[in-house]
Scaffold this motif. Sequence first.
Motif, PDB file in Angstrom:
ATOM      1  N   ILE A  94      -3.808  19.042  12.780  1.00  0.00           N
ATOM      2  CA  ILE A  94      -3.169  17.850  12.197  1.00  0.00           C
ATOM      3  C   ILE A  94      -2.793  18.106  10.740  1.00  0.00           C
ATOM      4  O   ILE A  94      -1.694  17.764  10.295  1.00  0.00           O
ATOM      5  CB  ILE A  94      -4.095  16.614  12.296  1.00  0.00           C
ATOM      6  N   GLU A  95      -3.696  18.729   9.986  1.00  0.00           N
ATOM      7  CA  GLU A  95      -3.417  19.008   8.579  1.00  0.00           C
ATOM      8  C   GLU A  95      -2.232  19.957   8.432  1.00  0.00           C
ATOM      9  O   GLU A  95      -1.430  19.823   7.502  1.00  0.00           O
ATOM     10  CB  GLU A  95      -4.663  19.556   7.893  1.00  0.00           C
ATOM     11  N   GLN A  96      -2.084  20.909   9.351  1.00  0.00           N
ATOM     12  CA  GLN A  96      -0.939  21.813   9.319  1.00  0.00           C
ATOM     13  C   GLN A  96       0.355  21.027   9.579  1.00  0.00           C
ATOM     14  O   GLN A  96       1.368  21.261   8.926  1.00  0.00           O
ATOM     15  CB  GLN A  96      -1.097  22.934  10.353  1.00  0.00           C
ATOM     16  N   GLN A  97       0.319  20.086  10.512  1.00  0.00           N
ATOM     17  CA  GLN A  97       1.493  19.249  10.786  1.00  0.00           C
ATOM     18  C   GLN A  97       1.853  18.405   9.568  1.00  0.00           C
ATOM     19  O   GLN A  97       3.036  18.243   9.251  1.00  0.00           O
ATOM     20  CB  GLN A  97       1.234  18.353  11.995  1.00  0.00           C
ATOM     21  N   ILE A  98       0.851  17.896   8.885  1.00  0.00           N
ATOM     22  CA  ILE A  98       1.091  17.115   7.672  1.00  0.00           C
ATOM     23  C   ILE A  98       1.751  17.988   6.614  1.00  0.00           C
ATOM     24  O   ILE A  98       2.742  17.601   5.996  1.00  0.00           O
ATOM     25  CB  ILE A  98      -0.224  16.496   7.142  1.00  0.00           C
ATOM     26  N   GLU A 114       3.527  20.677   7.043  1.00  0.00           N
ATOM     27  CA  GLU A 114       4.903  20.992   7.444  1.00  0.00           C
ATOM     28  C   GLU A 114       5.851  19.830   7.165  1.00  0.00           C
ATOM     29  O   GLU A 114       6.957  20.037   6.684  1.00  0.00           O
ATOM     30  CB  GLU A 114       4.941  21.368   8.921  1.00  0.00           C
ATOM     31  N   THR A 115       5.416  18.612   7.434  1.00  0.00           N
ATOM     32  CA  THR A 115       6.301  17.470   7.171  1.00  0.00           C
ATOM     33  C   THR A 115       6.513  17.271   5.677  1.00  0.00           C
ATOM     34  O   THR A 115       7.603  16.906   5.253  1.00  0.00           O
ATOM     35  CB  THR A 115       5.771  16.165   7.795  1.00  0.00           C
ATOM     36  N   ILE A 116       5.488  17.541   4.884  1.00  0.00           N
ATOM     37  CA  ILE A 116       5.627  17.409   3.431  1.00  0.00           C
ATOM     38  C   ILE A 116       6.602  18.450   2.902  1.00  0.00           C
ATOM     39  O   ILE A 116       7.490  18.141   2.101  1.00  0.00           O
ATOM     40  CB  ILE A 116       4.254  17.526   2.732  1.00  0.00           C
ATOM     41  N   LEU A 117       6.487  19.681   3.359  1.00  0.00           N
ATOM     42  CA  LEU A 117       7.350  20.749   2.859  1.00  0.00           C
ATOM     43  C   LEU A 117       8.792  20.595   3.324  1.00  0.00           C
ATOM     44  O   LEU A 117       9.695  21.162   2.716  1.00  0.00           O
ATOM     45  CB  LEU A 117       6.802  22.118   3.278  1.00  0.00           C
ATOM     46  N   GLN A 118       9.029  19.820   4.374  1.00  0.00           N
ATOM     47  CA  GLN A 118      10.394  19.588   4.846  1.00  0.00           C
ATOM     48  C   GLN A 118      11.132  18.559   3.997  1.00  0.00           C
ATOM     49  O   GLN A 118      12.354  18.477   4.058  1.00  0.00           O
ATOM     50  CB  GLN A 118      10.384  19.112   6.302  1.00  0.00           C
ATOM     51  N   LYS A 166       0.839  -1.208   0.000  1.00  0.00           N
ATOM     52  CA  LYS A 166       0.000   0.000   0.000  1.00  0.00           C
ATOM     53  C   LYS A 166       0.876   1.261   0.000  1.00  0.00           C
ATOM     54  O   LYS A 166       0.667   2.168  -0.807  1.00  0.00           O
ATOM     55  CB  LYS A 166      -0.901  -0.022   1.231  1.00  0.00           C
ATOM     56  N   VAL A 167       1.863   1.288   0.869  1.00  0.00           N
ATOM     57  CA  VAL A 167       2.719   2.472   1.016  1.00  0.00           C
ATOM     58  C   VAL A 167       3.599   2.658  -0.219  1.00  0.00           C
ATOM     59  O   VAL A 167       3.838   3.787  -0.662  1.00  0.00           O
ATOM     60  CB  VAL A 167       3.568   2.361   2.299  1.00  0.00           C
ATOM     61  N   SER A 168       4.051   1.569  -0.814  1.00  0.00           N
ATOM     62  CA  SER A 168       4.931   1.681  -1.977  1.00  0.00           C
ATOM     63  C   SER A 168       4.218   2.263  -3.193  1.00  0.00           C
ATOM     64  O   SER A 168       4.868   2.791  -4.097  1.00  0.00           O
ATOM     65  CB  SER A 168       5.550   0.325  -2.326  1.00  0.00           C
ATOM     66  N   ASN A 169       2.895   2.188  -3.215  1.00  0.00           N
ATOM     67  CA  ASN A 169       2.135   2.752  -4.331  1.00  0.00           C
ATOM     68  C   ASN A 169       1.704   4.197  -4.092  1.00  0.00           C
ATOM     69  O   ASN A 169       1.024   4.774  -4.933  1.00  0.00           O
ATOM     70  CB  ASN A 169       0.906   1.886  -4.613  1.00  0.00           C
ATOM     71  N   MET A 170       2.083   4.762  -2.964  1.00  0.00           N
ATOM     72  CA  MET A 170       1.703   6.140  -2.635  1.00  0.00           C
ATOM     73  C   MET A 170       2.726   7.134  -3.165  1.00  0.00           C
ATOM     74  O   MET A 170       3.899   6.793  -3.330  1.00  0.00           O
ATOM     75  CB  MET A 170       1.610   6.321  -1.118  1.00  0.00           C
ATOM     76  N   THR A 171       2.271   8.353  -3.396  1.00  0.00           N
ATOM     77  CA  THR A 171       3.196   9.439  -3.707  1.00  0.00           C
ATOM     78  C   THR A 171       3.929   9.810  -2.419  1.00  0.00           C
ATOM     79  O   THR A 171       3.475   9.473  -1.316  1.00  0.00           O
ATOM     80  CB  THR A 171       2.446  10.677  -4.232  1.00  0.00           C
ATOM     81  N   PRO A 172       5.056  10.520  -2.521  1.00  0.00           N
ATOM     82  CA  PRO A 172       5.756  10.939  -1.300  1.00  0.00           C
ATOM     83  C   PRO A 172       4.859  11.741  -0.350  1.00  0.00           C
ATOM     84  O   PRO A 172       4.899  11.546   0.858  1.00  0.00           O
ATOM     85  CB  PRO A 172       6.916  11.782  -1.821  1.00  0.00           C
ATOM     86  N   ALA A 173       4.037  12.611  -0.881  1.00  0.00           N
ATOM     87  CA  ALA A 173       3.146  13.417  -0.036  1.00  0.00           C
ATOM     88  C   ALA A 173       2.104  12.528   0.654  1.00  0.00           C
ATOM     89  O   ALA A 173       1.808  12.714   1.835  1.00  0.00           O
ATOM     90  CB  ALA A 173       2.461  14.500  -0.863  1.00  0.00           C
ATOM     91  N   GLU A 174       1.556  11.559  -0.083  1.00  0.00           N
ATOM     92  CA  GLU A 174       0.586  10.637   0.518  1.00  0.00           C
ATOM     93  C   GLU A 174       1.237   9.799   1.622  1.00  0.00           C
ATOM     94  O   GLU A 174       0.624   9.545   2.655  1.00  0.00           O
ATOM     95  CB  GLU A 174       0.005   9.705  -0.550  1.00  0.00           C
ATOM     96  N   ARG A 175       2.490   9.374   1.390  1.00  0.00           N
ATOM     97  CA  ARG A 175       3.218   8.604   2.412  1.00  0.00           C
ATOM     98  C   ARG A 175       3.409   9.422   3.676  1.00  0.00           C
ATOM     99  O   ARG A 175       3.217   8.929   4.785  1.00  0.00           O
ATOM    100  CB  ARG A 175       4.583   8.158   1.884  1.00  0.00           C
ATOM    101  N   ASN A 176       3.801  10.685   3.512  1.00  0.00           N
ATOM    102  CA  ASN A 176       3.971  11.553   4.678  1.00  0.00           C
ATOM    103  C   ASN A 176       2.671  11.682   5.450  1.00  0.00           C
ATOM    104  O   ASN A 176       2.650  11.564   6.673  1.00  0.00           O
ATOM    105  CB  ASN A 176       4.471  12.934   4.260  1.00  0.00           C
ATOM    106  N   CYS A 177       1.590  11.920   4.751  1.00  0.00           N
ATOM    107  CA  CYS A 177       0.275  12.042   5.387  1.00  0.00           C
ATOM    108  C   CYS A 177      -0.072  10.744   6.117  1.00  0.00           C
ATOM    109  O   CYS A 177      -0.486  10.772   7.277  1.00  0.00           O
ATOM    110  CB  CYS A 177      -0.776  12.365   4.335  1.00  0.00           C
ATOM    111  N   TYR A 178       0.112   9.631   5.460  1.00  0.00           N
ATOM    112  CA  TYR A 178      -0.207   8.325   6.039  1.00  0.00           C
ATOM    113  C   TYR A 178       0.560   8.105   7.341  1.00  0.00           C
ATOM    114  O   TYR A 178      -0.013   7.697   8.350  1.00  0.00           O
ATOM    115  CB  TYR A 178       0.123   7.230   5.023  1.00  0.00           C
ATOM    116  N   PHE A 179       1.868   8.393   7.338  1.00  0.00           N
ATOM    117  CA  PHE A 179       2.677   8.120   8.527  1.00  0.00           C
ATOM    118  C   PHE A 179       2.440   9.139   9.641  1.00  0.00           C
ATOM    119  O   PHE A 179       2.515   8.786  10.820  1.00  0.00           O
ATOM    120  CB  PHE A 179       4.155   8.010   8.172  1.00  0.00           C
TER     121      PHE A 179
END
Length: 101
Positions: free
Chosen positions: A61-65, A67-71, A25-38
């Motif tokens: 929570i969405e703001q934290q997501i 921030e992690t994506i933009l990092q 499941k995770v391997s088929n996600m985009t990097p942004a989707e993976r960050n959100c998932y984790f």
Amino acid sequence: MLDEKPNRTALSKYERADAADELLKVSNMTPAERNCYFVLKDRELNEDKLVAMSQKDREKIEQQITETILQQPGLENEDGKPDDAPAPAPEGPPTPLYATE
């Protein structure tokens, strides 16, 4: 000390299947989707629980997501461009490379 056996716990066949399913499941996600998932998984949340939260908690929570994506290097910012993208060329007619002033 060296004679001590490592403290390891083997996964049951059901846990192995769950881990394999999660990896797929995770391997088929985009990097942004993976960050959100984790981010959600670290907080023991999922999309359904996120939707059920109060707007204030969900926005936090969405703001934290975000921030992690933009990092993450190479991921895009709000403009849809990577953070390390070159600045656009100045407007106006192009200047030939061989032009002298």
